[in-house]
Design an enzyme around this catalytic site. Structure first.
Site, PDB file in Angstrom:
ATOM      1  N   SER A 565       0.847  -1.189   0.000  1.00 55.45           N
ATOM      2  CA  SER A 565       0.000   0.000   0.000  1.00 55.45           C
ATOM      3  C   SER A 565       0.886   1.243   0.000  1.00 55.45           C
ATOM      4  O   SER A 565       1.689   1.412  -0.910  1.00 55.45           O
ATOM      5  CB  SER A 565      -0.955  -0.052   1.190  1.00 55.45           C
ATOM      6  OG  SER A 565      -2.005   0.861   1.038  1.00 55.45           O
ATOM      7  N   ASP A 646      -8.366  -5.266  -6.172  1.00 56.10           N
ATOM      8  CA  ASP A 646      -7.966  -4.113  -5.371  1.00 56.10           C
ATOM      9  C   ASP A 646      -8.504  -2.859  -6.044  1.00 56.10           C
ATOM     10  O   ASP A 646      -7.954  -2.393  -7.025  1.00 56.10           O
ATOM     11  CB  ASP A 646      -6.440  -4.049  -5.260  1.00 56.10           C
ATOM     12  CG  ASP A 646      -5.982  -2.926  -4.352  1.00 56.10           C
ATOM     13  OD1 ASP A 646      -6.834  -2.149  -3.873  1.00 56.10           O
ATOM     14  OD2 ASP A 646      -4.770  -2.816  -4.114  1.00 56.10           O
ATOM     15  N   HIS A 678      -7.146  -5.752  -1.727  1.00 59.20           N
ATOM     16  CA  HIS A 678      -5.930  -5.079  -1.280  1.00 59.20           C
ATOM     17  C   HIS A 678      -5.079  -6.009  -0.414  1.00 59.20           C
ATOM     18  O   HIS A 678      -3.887  -5.781  -0.234  1.00 59.20           O
ATOM     19  CB  HIS A 678      -6.346  -3.826  -0.492  1.00 59.20           C
ATOM     20  CG  HIS A 678      -5.284  -2.775  -0.386  1.00 59.20           C
ATOM     21  ND1 HIS A 678      -4.628  -2.245  -1.472  1.00 59.20           N
ATOM     22  CD2 HIS A 678      -4.770  -2.136   0.701  1.00 59.20           C
ATOM     23  CE1 HIS A 678      -3.757  -1.327  -1.070  1.00 59.20           C
ATOM     24  NE2 HIS A 678      -3.831  -1.248   0.244  1.00 59.20           N
TER      25      HIS A 678
END
Length: 721
Positions: A565, A646, A678
């Site tokens: 991320s 995602d 994600h």
């Protein structure tokens, strides 16, 4: 009994039993919890509801029905109720007994999926309950099994929020449903005498006359978004007048429960909105006092900023409008610079129990409510000092003692009992891994360092050494960069990014908490705004220099860096800057290649806040911290992982980075999971993820592979341009 430790491998991490927080019964003699595990031999998951005897530590199976979930104690007895998901999408309420597992019956069934069960005793044999579930536009419970397949797959949208997290936004919304579980009076003529039966369920949001309100708040809202008592239900929801893609502003609704079964025009709940004008941001953790007459919750000041500081709001009486911001200051910043994550009332309603992230730990505090308007942070009483508290509940009815569920970097589940009057005297109820010993881990593997980062600010990092660590020897470095970016590495167990898994490969794992991290005061968290590749990058550079100069057991010539991320953004930024040449290999999971890719994200308030405005107003801010501008300098071998579902950071980010690496002839690989979001949640996918990541970094630092490389390649030839 002797403990035979096993080598802590990815298989052990993923397959080990995972326990929920535990909830004691009224007597404080038993505690109920759920436990799941996965077998890579049978490729099957087990799901259990279990009860532990608090004195002996012995655990007993109540049910291993794969659809069983959400167990709760019924009243002052040893009876339990749990939810059972059925094949047709319906949900049954199952009644069982903690000491007689074979004696169960169905109290009733509702026509769709529900979860997040909460109970409150109205009177003996009569319990109110609340659950969450998707509601149709007319307020009825939604059951996906009843939906007829459309003739077209097209979806038309005319406003923001097309997708959220891993799914497309649909007309069905989260709602809170309530009802009664009532024991049938004893009678020789009734076959169900003395058994509980379900009244049915009613949509609280619909009967309260609220339009456009959704609670629990998606995508992660659950039991923490509402609370119940015999006289009221309280819940939070995003402001329905604002678009959720660009706003975080919430309201708290207080609904009096004059009836738990049916309503008339006179008795329908008139939900009262509890909100302080200066506090216009997100809300969390609404809780009621035992009689439902008072509320406590967490609320942020700034709309559009999901990591603003949580303030504690105390509402002694929802009816007279009095709302007290605990630790309020004249300048509006608040007297406590930490941001609590959860709050609850103590058993006697005279104090609050506060969970907060603090310098790499999850700490529990107690705060007296007397003179709430004037109380200062020095009145906080610290009840824990190590690990990370996940949940706290009364240890027994009418007892000041607390039952605490927590974890640490080496212990995946620890249950303790704490007496707030003597918090250092801790009774250990159960440790799932026996303090980590079952995994061959020990607290002595965990250390911490502080170093000076950007603008000479102190920066903290946790250090995890291999269990076979020997003084005088050198070990390669695994530099883990956390996501968020407003997040932190804590002394907390994780099944996705677990530092001990890397340490057991032979690395010294260092997890820095640079500018933007949480738990070090709100100004430090806020300082990342407009600085994505600035101060945090400097902190990481300074941290690496500190390791080089001060940790003689770390071989920085054999270093790798990994992040997901925002951590994935940072590895791409590092790749294009001098720090990238310090690493033998990089790993990026669902990261950011180009800042313009943020425009495809679902929660637009996130880049709008952190980059200080939309791209057409502040294009230089978006361009300044764009990793794609520095691909000329990319040199280091890099593994890119990006998942199809995602919707926070779309797969184009990962593909773009991989294509650049391939076009430049840099050794690289691309791993994707079409069915993951994600995160990587499927156990088999997680095992492949771990093997791929560890094999990738190990080969660059001369550590052995963890497994044979699976034959997953597409057969495409490497391209060099």
């Amino acid at each position: 009994m002797a403990i035979r430790p096993m080598k802590f491998t990815p298989e052990v991490l993923i397959g080990a039993p995972r326990r929920s927080s535990a909830v004691p019964n009224a007597a404080g003699t038993l505690a109920v919890y759920t436990q799941t595990s996965y077998s890579f031999e049978s490729h099957a998951k087990t799901n259990e509801i279990r009860v532990i005897d608090i004195d002996s530590g012995r655990s007993a199976l109540i049910t291993n029905d794969p659809g069983a979930n959400n167990p709760q104690w019924l009243d002052n007895s040893d009876q339990l109720v749990w939810l059972k998901t059925k094949a047709n999408g319906n949900t049954s309420f199952i009644i069982g007994h903690a000491r007689e597992a074979d004696k169960t019956y169905t109290a009733g069934t509702v026509p769709g999926p529900v979860s997040d069960l909460k109970l409150t005793v109205i009177e003996p044999g009569k319990l109110g309950f609340a659950v969450s579930g998707k509601a149709n536009p007319d307020g009825s419970l939604f059951n996906p099994h009843d939906v007829k397949k459309p003739h077209t797959s097209g979806k038309l949208y005319t406003s923001l929020f097309v997708r959220h997290w891993d799914s497309y936004v649909e007309p069905q919304k989260n709602s809170i449903f309530y009802g009664l579980l009532e024991k049938t009076p004893l009678s020789p003529t009734r076959r169900q005498a003395g058994k509980f039966s379900l009244s049915g369920i009613t949509n609280l949001i619909t009967v309260s006359g609220l339009t456009g309100v959704e609670s629990p708040i998606p995508p992660f809202g659950g039991t923490g978004d509402f609370d119940i008592s015999p006289s009221a239900i309280v819940f939070i929801a995003k402001d329905p007048s604002l678009n959720p893609a660009t706003h975080t502003s919430c309201s708290c609704y207080y609904s009096p429960m004059f009836s738990w079964t049916s309503w008339t025009n006179m008795s329908a709940p008139d939900a009262k909105v509890c909100k302080v004008a200066p506090l216009q941001g997100a809300m969390a953790s609404p809780v009621l006092s035992s009689d439902g007459s008072s509320i406590a919750l967490l609320t942020m000041r700034e709309d559009g900023y999901e990591s603003d500081k949580n303030r504690i709001l105390y509402v002694p009486n929802p009816w007279n409008g009095e709302m007290i911001e605990i630790f309020k200051s004249d300048d509006g910043e608040g007297l406590w610079n930490l941001s609590p994550s959860a709050v609850s009332f103590a058993q006697d309603d005279k104090s609050l129990l506060i969970q907060v992230e603090e310098t790499g730990r999850g700490i529990l505090y107690q705060l007296p409510l007397q003179n709430a308007r004037e109380v200062k942070p020095d009145a906080l009483k610290r009840l824990t000092r190590t690990g990370f508290v996940n949940d706290v509940v009364p240890a027994a009815a009418n007892s000041p003692k607390l039952f605490v569920s927590s974890s640490s970097l080496v212990d995946n589940s620890l249950w303790t009992i704490i007496d707030p009057s003597h918090p250092d005297h801790v009774q250990v109820v159960s440790s799932s891994s026996r303090g980590g010993a079952v995994f061959g881990l020990a607290p002595t593997q965990v250390d911490e360092i502080w170093f000076r980062g950007a603008e000479d600010h102190p920066v903290h990092a946790l250090v995890v050494k291999p269990s076979h660590f020997k003084p005088g020897e050198k070990y390669p470095l695994a530099y883990l960069i956390h996501g968020g970016p407003q997040g932190a590495w804590n002394d907390q167990w994780s099944t996705r990014w677990n530092p001990a898994v890397f340490a057991e490969q032979g690395y010294v794992v260092i997890t820095p908490n640079p500018t933007g991290s949480t738990g070090y005061g709100q100004p430090f968290t806020d300082a990342i705004r407009g600085e994505w590749g600035g101060k945090p990058y400097i902190d990481l550079v300074k941290g690496f220099e500190y390791i080089e100069q001060n940790l003689d057991y770390v071989d920085t010539s054999r270093a790798v860096a990994l992040g997901a991320s925002y951590g994935g953004y940072q590895t791409m930024w590092i790749q294009g800057h001098p720090l990238g040449r310090k690493f033998k290999a990089l790993v990026t999971h669902d990261g950011v290649f180009s800042m313009t890719g943020q425009l495809a994200s679902e929660e637009q308030y996130f880049p709008l806040h952190d980059l200080k405005g939309p791209i057409w107003k502040v294009p230089d801010n978006w361009a300044k911290w764009d990793p794609s501008r520095f691909t000329e300098h990319w040199r280091t071998p890099q593994l890119i992982i990006h998942n199809e579902k995602d919707y926070r950071l779309t797969i184009a980010e990962g593909l773009s980075a991989f294509n650049v690496l391939q076009l430049k002839g840099i050794e690289s690989a691309f791993l994707t999971f079409p069915d993951e979001n994600h995160w990587v949640l499927n156990p088999e996918n997680s095992l492949l993820w771990h093997h791929t990541v560890l094999n990738w970094i190990n080969k660059y630092v001369d550590l052995p592979a963890v497994s044979e490389e699976p034959d997953l390649s597409s057969g495409a030839a490497k391209l060099s341009v």
